[in-house]
Design a protein around this motif. Structure first.
Motif, short mmCIF file in Angstrom:
data_model
loop_
_atom_site.label_atom_id
_atom_site.label_comp_id
_atom_site.label_asym_id
_atom_site.label_seq_id
_atom_site.Cartn_x
_atom_site.Cartn_y
_atom_site.Cartn_z
N HIS A 161 41.57 13.05 40.22
CA HIS A 161 40.55 12.39 41.06
C HIS A 161 39.42 13.34 41.42
O HIS A 161 38.95 13.37 42.56
CB HIS A 161 41.18 11.85 42.36
N PHE A 162 38.98 14.04 40.48
CA PHE A 162 37.92 15.03 40.76
C PHE A 162 36.61 14.32 41.14
O PHE A 162 35.83 14.80 41.94
CB PHE A 162 37.73 15.94 39.53
N LYS A 163 36.43 13.16 40.53
CA LYS A 163 35.21 12.38 40.83
C LYS A 163 35.14 12.08 42.32
O LYS A 163 34.09 12.20 42.95
CB LYS A 163 35.25 11.08 40.00
N ARG A 164 36.34 11.84 42.86
CA ARG A 164 36.41 11.50 44.28
C ARG A 164 35.99 12.72 45.13
O ARG A 164 35.30 12.59 46.12
CB ARG A 164 37.85 11.07 44.62
N LYS A 201 48.78 11.22 33.78
CA LYS A 201 47.88 10.50 34.69
C LYS A 201 48.47 9.13 35.02
O LYS A 201 48.45 8.67 36.15
CB LYS A 201 46.49 10.32 34.03
N ARG A 225 49.85 11.03 38.22
CA ARG A 225 49.14 12.32 38.36
C ARG A 225 50.03 13.38 39.02
O ARG A 225 51.15 13.12 39.39
CB ARG A 225 47.83 12.18 39.13
N GLY A 227 32.83 20.47 44.78
CA GLY A 227 33.48 20.26 43.47
C GLY A 227 33.44 21.54 42.64
O GLY A 227 34.43 21.95 42.04
N ASP A 228 32.29 22.17 42.65
CA ASP A 228 32.14 23.43 41.88
C ASP A 228 33.09 24.49 42.42
O ASP A 228 33.72 25.24 41.66
CB ASP A 228 30.70 23.95 41.97
N LEU A 269 36.50 23.82 41.24
CA LEU A 269 36.63 24.21 39.83
C LEU A 269 36.77 25.73 39.71
O LEU A 269 37.62 26.24 38.97
CB LEU A 269 35.39 23.77 39.04
N ARG A 272 37.49 26.30 29.43
CA ARG A 272 37.06 25.06 30.11
C ARG A 272 36.64 24.10 29.01
O ARG A 272 35.65 24.35 28.32
CB ARG A 272 35.90 25.37 31.06
N HIS A 287 28.90 17.91 45.16
CA HIS A 287 29.08 18.68 43.92
C HIS A 287 29.37 20.15 44.18
O HIS A 287 30.11 20.79 43.44
CB HIS A 287 27.84 18.54 43.03
N ILE A 336 41.98 18.02 36.54
CA ILE A 336 42.06 17.86 38.00
C ILE A 336 42.12 16.36 38.33
O ILE A 336 41.38 15.57 37.74
CB ILE A 336 40.87 18.52 38.69
N GLY A 390 33.87 19.43 31.75
CA GLY A 390 34.02 18.86 33.10
C GLY A 390 35.13 19.55 33.87
O GLY A 390 35.11 20.77 34.06
N GLU A 391 36.14 18.73 34.29
CA GLU A 391 37.22 19.30 35.09
C GLU A 391 38.48 19.43 34.27
O GLU A 391 39.60 19.46 34.77
CB GLU A 391 37.41 18.49 36.37
N1 LIG Z 1 31.22 19.44 40.65
C1 LIG Z 1 31.36 19.32 39.36
N2 LIG Z 1 31.80 18.15 38.88
C2 LIG Z 1 31.96 18.00 37.57
C3 LIG Z 1 31.68 19.06 36.69
N3 LIG Z 1 31.93 18.62 35.43
C4 LIG Z 1 32.37 17.36 35.52
N4 LIG Z 1 32.38 16.94 36.83
C5 LIG Z 1 32.76 15.70 37.36
O1 LIG Z 1 34.13 15.51 37.21
C6 LIG Z 1 34.38 14.09 37.29
C7 LIG Z 1 35.40 13.68 36.32
O2 LIG Z 1 35.76 12.37 36.64
P1 LIG Z 1 36.70 11.55 35.77
O3 LIG Z 1 36.57 11.87 34.34
O4 LIG Z 1 36.48 10.07 36.13
O5 LIG Z 1 38.12 11.88 36.24
P2 LIG Z 1 38.75 12.05 37.62
O6 LIG Z 1 37.91 11.55 38.68
O7 LIG Z 1 39.24 13.47 37.79
O8 LIG Z 1 39.99 11.12 37.54
P3 LIG Z 1 41.32 11.46 36.75
O9 LIG Z 1 41.03 12.47 35.75
O10 LIG Z 1 41.70 10.15 36.14
O11 LIG Z 1 42.28 11.91 37.79
C8 LIG Z 1 33.04 13.41 37.08
O12 LIG Z 1 32.59 12.89 38.32
C9 LIG Z 1 32.12 14.57 36.66
O13 LIG Z 1 30.79 14.38 37.12
C10 LIG Z 1 31.20 20.29 37.23
O14 LIG Z 1 30.93 21.26 36.55
N5 LIG Z 1 31.08 20.37 38.56
#
Ligand SMILES: Nc1nc2c(ncn2[C@@H]2O[C@H](COP(=O)(O)OP(=O)(O)OP(=O)(O)O)[C@@H](O)[C@H]2O)c(=O)[nH]1
Length: 456
Positions: free
Chosen positions: A316-319, A441, A445, A329-330, A333, A352, A326, A314, A355-356
């Motif tokens: 910019h999932f961090k964003r 990426k 992306r 975010g969940d 996901l 999975r 969260h 995904i 993470g994402e």
């Molecule tokens: N809500 C939620 N967040 C998760 C989970 N697992 C991982 N994350 C978050 O996913 C984010 C992954 O961020 P990055 O690896 O920096 O990648 P990104 O922000 O998607 O950026 P790019 O992959 O470069 O597009 C982190 O903030 C993790 O904390 C989860 O089960 N639930």
């Protein structure tokens, strides 16, 4: 264990011995007897001579109570009869006699003094089949001639040794079916000489005339023994059948209980298996589950080729986490996982990876088709509306309460695709697909990049 079960062999042996003993003991069973005496019931003792049943000149009693008689035959009484007649009927119902059918022998203790060589014994039987009520002569004439020299001591004469007299069979024209001995209704019996009787004096002392027989005939005795055995066998068989049916019922009950237990355990095992291999948030296989599938697939890779790996991540999932929280975010996901699952084939496996990041193992899929699938998924994700309501822990709660200020959340993902090459390990293919993802990426992306073949 019951008494019978413990001693079964002994009981069976005892039963067999008892049967043998019972079979041979018939001859020692107490006998029933019927003694002829002048004073018994309606029994009447009559002497006869000449042509009728009147006292003739030739016959007289020496001692009637002792049943001692005398015949005195002279040349004047030529061709006369002389004898003792014993009648059992009550006059005038002379057709009602006594039943001697179940007697076997007649015991005779007769003291004879005279020159006759034979004494005739007869027993007359009335039966409506062959006798006429008005004609005493029509009673069946069962008879035997006894040698006087055999009578010097008591004898047991088997009743079966008697015969039905020929003259009687002739006179009454008796059919074969009625010509056998019959002692079922003896109305009278007697002793005489037949003719001709030697001249002189003949004294006959009937000391004992006793009929003897078994209370139970040997045939009935054996029938009883056999019936007891048959009954025992039937009872035992029925009991055994009931026991077996009950045992079978209990066994079937136990089997169905075990079957139910087994099904329950299988369901539980399947549930645990699912829980242990599934990521509950996304519905995809978890890392443990997908690892197992990868191991299996790579062991039998030949069957699944062509095989393609797609890695999805995904953007910019961090964003999203940071801005929406969260919980949102969940949700993203979860929806994304289920969206992918709904759009891949049954023989594709979604896991999975962490993470994402997701991995899709596509069996029977080459790079080109893998790329097309990745593109299809990418466009689907891009076009999916990710709802934000109920995300109460979102930092942007106010904006959710006012959706016109906050457009629907847009989510995109990037894809790296790599086909497994001949002789390649999973890790090698994965690394190539991961590099392709990295490239996607890098390219900004929301796009799909196909991994280069190593030999290109
Ligand atoms: N809500 C939620 N967040 C998760 C989970 N697992 C991982 N994350 C978050 O996913 C984010 C992954 O961020 P990055 O690896 O920096 O990648 P990104 O922000 O998607 O950026 P790019 O992959 O470069 O597009 C982190 O903030 C993790 O904390 C989860 O089960 N639930």
């Amino acid at each position: 264990m019951s008494f019978y079960s413990r001693h079964r062999h002994n009981i069976q042996l005892a039963a067999v011995l008892l049967t043998v003993l019972a079979a041979v003991s018939h001859r020692w069973l107490p006998l029933k007897t019927y003694e002829i005496t002048g004073s018994k019931g309606h029994t009447q003792l009559n002497l006869y001579s000449g042509k009728g049943y009147e006292y003739g000149e030739e016959a007289d009693w020496v001692d009637k109570d002792a049943m001692k008689m005398r015949c005195t035959i002279t040349p004047a009484s030529e061709k006369t009869a002389c004898g003792l007649d014993i009648a059992f009927y009550e006059w005038p119902k002379w057709e009602n006699g006594i039943n001697l059918h179940n007697y076997d022998t007649v015991h005779l203790d007769i003291d004879y003094q005279g020159s006759a060589s034979k004494i005739r014994f007869y027993a007359r039987n009335f039966h409506p089949d062959y006798s006429n009520v008005g004609d005493f002569n029509s009673t069946k004439y069962n008879t035997i001639n006894l040698r006087t020299r055999d009578l010097t001591q008591p004898v047991d004469v088997p009743l079966s040794a008697l015969v039905v007299a020929d003259w009687w069979l002739d006179q009454f024209d008796i059919p074969l079916a009625q010509s056998h001995l019959d002692f079922s209704n003896i109305t009278g019996m007697g002793f005489d000489f037949g003719s001709p009787i030697p001249y002189g004096e003949h004294t006959i002392h009937f000391k004992k005339i006793v009929f003897k027989g078994h209370y139970i005939s040997s045939a009935s005795w054996y029938l009883i023994i056999m019936s007891i055995w048959m009954l025992t066998i039937v009872v035992k068989t029925v009991r055994r059948l009931i026991y077996l049916r009950e045992k079978n019922r209990r066994y079937l009950q136990r089997v169905s209980m075990l079957e139910a237990d087994k099904n329950q355990l299988q369901n539980k095992a399947a549930k645990f298996e699912e829980l242990s291999t599934t990521d509950s948030l996304t519905g995809a296989y978890n890392r443990f589950g997908i690892d197992r599938i990868i191991t299996n697939l790579f062991e039998q890779r030949a069957l699944m080729l062509p095989l393609t790996i797609i890695i999805a991540d995904i953007d910019h999932f961090k964003r999203i986490n940071d801005t929406e929280g969260h919980a949102v975010g969940d949700k993203v996901l979860s929806k994304l996982g289920r969206t992918i699952l709904a759009n891949i084939r049954e023989n594709d496996f979604l896991g999975r990876w962490g993470g994402e990041e997701f991995i899709i193992i596509c069996t029977h899929t080459d790079a080109q088709h893998g790329f097309l699938l990745a593109e299809k998924l990418r466009l689907l994700i891009e076009g999916t509306q990710f709802e934000l309501e109920n995300s109460t822990n979102s930092p942007r709660l106010n904006q959710q309460l006012h959706p016109q200020l906050h457009p629907q959340l847009k989510v995109t993902a990037s894809f790296g695709v790599g086909e497994v090459q001949a002789g390649e390990t999973f890790t090698e293919t994965f690394n190539r697909a991961d590099s392709a993802l990295y490239e996607a990426k890098k390219q900004g992306r929301n796009c799909t990049v196909l991994a280069q073949h190593t030999n290109v």
